[in-house]
Design a protein around this motif. Sequence first.
Motif, PDB file in Angstrom:
ATOM      1  N   HIS A  34       0.850  -1.189   0.000  1.00  0.00           N
ATOM      2  CA  HIS A  34       0.000   0.000   0.000  1.00  0.00           C
ATOM      3  C   HIS A  34       0.885   1.237   0.000  1.00  0.00           C
ATOM      4  CE1 HIS A  34      -3.485  -2.541   1.007  1.00  0.00           C
ATOM      5  NE2 HIS A  34      -2.664  -3.158   1.832  1.00  0.00           N
ATOM      6  N   LEU A  35       0.509   2.217  -0.787  1.00  0.00           N
ATOM      7  CA  LEU A  35       1.242   3.478  -0.879  1.00  0.00           C
ATOM      8  C   LEU A  35       0.450   4.576  -0.182  1.00  0.00           C
ATOM      9  CD1 LEU A  35       3.649   5.076  -2.049  1.00  0.00           C
ATOM     10  CD2 LEU A  35       2.253   5.481  -4.086  1.00  0.00           C
ATOM     11  N   ILE A  36       1.135   5.343   0.662  1.00  0.00           N
ATOM     12  CA  ILE A  36       0.508   6.425   1.416  1.00  0.00           C
ATOM     13  C   ILE A  36       1.346   7.682   1.256  1.00  0.00           C
ATOM     14  CG2 ILE A  36      -0.111   7.265   3.718  1.00  0.00           C
ATOM     15  CD1 ILE A  36      -0.790   4.458   4.518  1.00  0.00           C
ATOM     16  N   ASP A  37       0.680   8.777   0.930  1.00  0.00           N
ATOM     17  CA  ASP A  37       1.325  10.081   0.836  1.00  0.00           C
ATOM     18  C   ASP A  37       1.028  10.851   2.116  1.00  0.00           C
ATOM     19  OD1 ASP A  37       2.535  12.407   0.148  1.00  0.00           O
ATOM     20  OD2 ASP A  37       1.301  12.839  -1.611  1.00  0.00           O
ATOM     21  N   ALA A  38       2.072  11.135   2.895  1.00  0.00           N
ATOM     22  CA  ALA A  38       1.904  11.764   4.203  1.00  0.00           C
ATOM     23  C   ALA A  38       1.897  13.281   4.148  1.00  0.00           C
ATOM     24  CB  ALA A  38       3.011  11.305   5.141  1.00  0.00           C
ATOM     25  N   SER A  39       1.820  13.874   2.994  1.00  0.00           N
ATOM     26  CA  SER A  39       1.869  15.335   2.883  1.00  0.00           C
ATOM     27  C   SER A  39       0.659  15.953   3.570  1.00  0.00           C
ATOM     28  CB  SER A  39       1.899  15.752   1.406  1.00  0.00           C
ATOM     29  OG  SER A  39       3.051  15.238   0.768  1.00  0.00           O
ATOM     30  N   SER A  40       0.915  16.870   4.494  1.00  0.00           N
ATOM     31  CA  SER A  40      -0.112  17.646   5.198  1.00  0.00           C
ATOM     32  C   SER A  40      -1.088  16.762   5.973  1.00  0.00           C
ATOM     33  CB  SER A  40      -0.883  18.535   4.211  1.00  0.00           C
ATOM     34  OG  SER A  40      -0.001  19.414   3.539  1.00  0.00           O
ATOM     35  N   VAL A  49      -4.427   4.729  10.658  1.00  0.00           N
ATOM     36  CA  VAL A  49      -4.714   4.024   9.405  1.00  0.00           C
ATOM     37  C   VAL A  49      -3.651   2.977   9.117  1.00  0.00           C
ATOM     38  CG1 VAL A  49      -4.993   4.304   6.911  1.00  0.00           C
ATOM     39  CG2 VAL A  49      -5.983   5.981   8.462  1.00  0.00           C
ATOM     40  N   VAL A  50      -2.393   3.320   9.368  1.00  0.00           N
ATOM     41  CA  VAL A  50      -1.291   2.430   9.020  1.00  0.00           C
ATOM     42  C   VAL A  50      -1.200   1.245   9.975  1.00  0.00           C
ATOM     43  CG1 VAL A  50       1.197   2.295   8.668  1.00  0.00           C
ATOM     44  CG2 VAL A  50      -0.050   4.350   7.982  1.00  0.00           C
ATOM     45  N   ALA A  51      -1.391   1.475  11.265  1.00  0.00           N
ATOM     46  CA  ALA A  51      -1.226   0.404  12.253  1.00  0.00           C
ATOM     47  C   ALA A  51      -2.154  -0.790  11.999  1.00  0.00           C
ATOM     48  CB  ALA A  51      -1.433   0.963  13.665  1.00  0.00           C
ATOM     49  N   PRO A  52      -3.460  -0.605  11.732  1.00  0.00           N
ATOM     50  CA  PRO A  52      -4.296  -1.777  11.446  1.00  0.00           C
ATOM     51  C   PRO A  52      -3.895  -2.511  10.176  1.00  0.00           C
ATOM     52  CG  PRO A  52      -5.651   0.107  12.052  1.00  0.00           C
ATOM     53  CD  PRO A  52      -4.272   0.622  11.823  1.00  0.00           C
ATOM     54  N   ILE A  53      -3.361  -1.798   9.180  1.00  0.00           N
ATOM     55  CA  ILE A  53      -2.936  -2.473   7.947  1.00  0.00           C
ATOM     56  C   ILE A  53      -1.724  -3.347   8.225  1.00  0.00           C
ATOM     57  CG2 ILE A  53      -2.068  -2.110   5.610  1.00  0.00           C
ATOM     58  CD1 ILE A  53      -3.669   0.428   5.465  1.00  0.00           C
ATOM     59  N   ARG A 113      16.452  16.471  11.878  1.00  0.00           N
ATOM     60  CA  ARG A 113      17.528  15.476  11.950  1.00  0.00           C
ATOM     61  C   ARG A 113      17.079  14.118  11.397  1.00  0.00           C
ATOM     62  NH1 ARG A 113      21.013  16.284  17.501  1.00  0.00           N
ATOM     63  NH2 ARG A 113      21.238  18.556  17.391  1.00  0.00           N
ATOM     64  N   LYS A 114      15.938  13.649  11.886  1.00  0.00           N
ATOM     65  CA  LYS A 114      15.437  12.344  11.448  1.00  0.00           C
ATOM     66  C   LYS A 114      13.955  12.490  11.091  1.00  0.00           C
ATOM     67  CE  LYS A 114      18.619   9.671  14.332  1.00  0.00           C
ATOM     68  NZ  LYS A 114      18.732   8.627  15.391  1.00  0.00           N
ATOM     69  N   PRO A 115      13.649  12.910   9.876  1.00  0.00           N
ATOM     70  CA  PRO A 115      12.234  13.194   9.542  1.00  0.00           C
ATOM     71  C   PRO A 115      11.334  11.975   9.551  1.00  0.00           C
ATOM     72  CG  PRO A 115      13.627  13.309   7.583  1.00  0.00           C
ATOM     73  CD  PRO A 115      14.556  13.172   8.750  1.00  0.00           C
ATOM     74  N   THR A 116      11.888  10.779   9.407  1.00  0.00           N
ATOM     75  CA  THR A 116      11.051   9.579   9.374  1.00  0.00           C
ATOM     76  C   THR A 116      10.737   9.039  10.768  1.00  0.00           C
ATOM     77  OG1 THR A 116      12.994   8.147   9.144  1.00  0.00           O
ATOM     78  CG2 THR A 116      11.959   8.952   7.116  1.00  0.00           C
ATOM     79  N   GLU A 117      11.455   9.486  11.789  1.00  0.00           N
ATOM     80  CA  GLU A 117      11.265   8.932  13.130  1.00  0.00           C
ATOM     81  C   GLU A 117       9.940   9.373  13.751  1.00  0.00           C
ATOM     82  OE1 GLU A 117      13.018   6.744  14.995  1.00  0.00           O
ATOM     83  OE2 GLU A 117      14.111   6.343  13.149  1.00  0.00           O
ATOM     84  N   ILE A 118       9.459  10.559  13.414  1.00  0.00           N
ATOM     85  CA  ILE A 118       8.214  11.032  14.027  1.00  0.00           C
ATOM     86  C   ILE A 118       7.060  10.115  13.668  1.00  0.00           C
ATOM     87  CG2 ILE A 118       6.544  12.931  14.023  1.00  0.00           C
ATOM     88  CD1 ILE A 118       8.825  14.860  13.707  1.00  0.00           C
ATOM     89  N   LEU A 119       6.934   9.807  12.400  1.00  0.00           N
ATOM     90  CA  LEU A 119       5.841   8.935  11.959  1.00  0.00           C
ATOM     91  C   LEU A 119       6.067   7.496  12.391  1.00  0.00           C
ATOM     92  CD1 LEU A 119       3.208   9.326  10.463  1.00  0.00           C
ATOM     93  CD2 LEU A 119       4.380   8.828   8.332  1.00  0.00           C
ATOM     94  N   LYS A 120       7.318   7.068  12.397  1.00  0.00           N
ATOM     95  CA  LYS A 120       7.613   5.691  12.792  1.00  0.00           C
ATOM     96  C   LYS A 120       7.272   5.451  14.257  1.00  0.00           C
ATOM     97  CE  LYS A 120      11.353   2.302  12.896  1.00  0.00           C
ATOM     98  NZ  LYS A 120      12.796   2.057  12.599  1.00  0.00           N
ATOM     99  N   LYS A 121       7.633   6.388  15.134  1.00  0.00           N
ATOM    100  CA  LYS A 121       7.335   6.230  16.555  1.00  0.00           C
ATOM    101  C   LYS A 121       5.834   6.270  16.816  1.00  0.00           C
ATOM    102  CE  LYS A 121      11.664   8.071  18.386  1.00  0.00           C
ATOM    103  NZ  LYS A 121      11.992   6.864  19.206  1.00  0.00           N
ATOM    104  N   ALA A 122       5.102   7.092  16.056  1.00  0.00           N
ATOM    105  CA  ALA A 122       3.653   7.171  16.255  1.00  0.00           C
ATOM    106  C   ALA A 122       2.967   5.876  15.833  1.00  0.00           C
ATOM    107  CB  ALA A 122       3.092   8.347  15.462  1.00  0.00           C
ATOM    108  N   ILE A 123       3.427   5.275  14.741  1.00  0.00           N
ATOM    109  CA  ILE A 123       2.801   4.044  14.246  1.00  0.00           C
ATOM    110  C   ILE A 123       3.139   2.858  15.142  1.00  0.00           C
ATOM    111  CG2 ILE A 123       2.730   2.421  12.323  1.00  0.00           C
ATOM    112  CD1 ILE A 123       3.235   4.817  10.474  1.00  0.00           C
TER     113      ILE A 123
END
Length: 205
Positions: A34-40, A49-53, A113-123
């Motif tokens: 699945h492809l997800i665009d996280a813009s805005s 949405v991502v965690a149940p998938i 510094r680590k832009p991907t960590e915010i979303l990764k920690k939340a998921i």
Amino acid sequence: PQARKRRRDDDKLLSVIILTKMSFPGMAVQRTWHLIDASSQTVGRLATVVAPILRGKHKPTFRPNGDCGDHVVIINADKVHLSGNKWKDKMYRWHTGYPGGLKERPARDMLERKPTEILKKAILGMLNRNNLRTSYMEPRLHIFAGPKHHHEAQLPKGTEPLPVHPRQRRGTFHYGMGPQYKYSNTTFQQGGKPVPSQSLNNDLN
């Protein structure tokens, strides 16, 4: 005699439970990308949405103790949104393991510094801390800071991302995949042969 009869009844009940157990090993566990665009998109709403998938709760073959989730590719993770003053107030803390090694970093600095960590920690924070998360679900989460990703073989150009999470979930909202569940435009392995996802969608409908 009564104890022997009771034992036979217990054996029959156990055999019925074993026969009716739902398990889907091997090729029966089909995975898609699945492809997800996280813009805005708000971080918390997107994580719901991502965690149940990743767990596979959108499938009829879901088992809480089984690995039946899908792959999720998230792009533009550096353009996520946080409501209120969370860019300044929200803190990410960790410990190095040494005395006095408590570290903290605001969300604004974490994004630089680590832009991907915010979303990764939340998921990952919405998943149970067990072997399923660390060994199976976490490797299927692919987050990229920019609009490009390294999974064009599974998600070719022209693949539409999942719709944006609404502010209020309605009855037709099905984990961001619309009222009629359909897989992404990829191929599955079924019986050792690649099968187009379009034919699988027709079977599901």
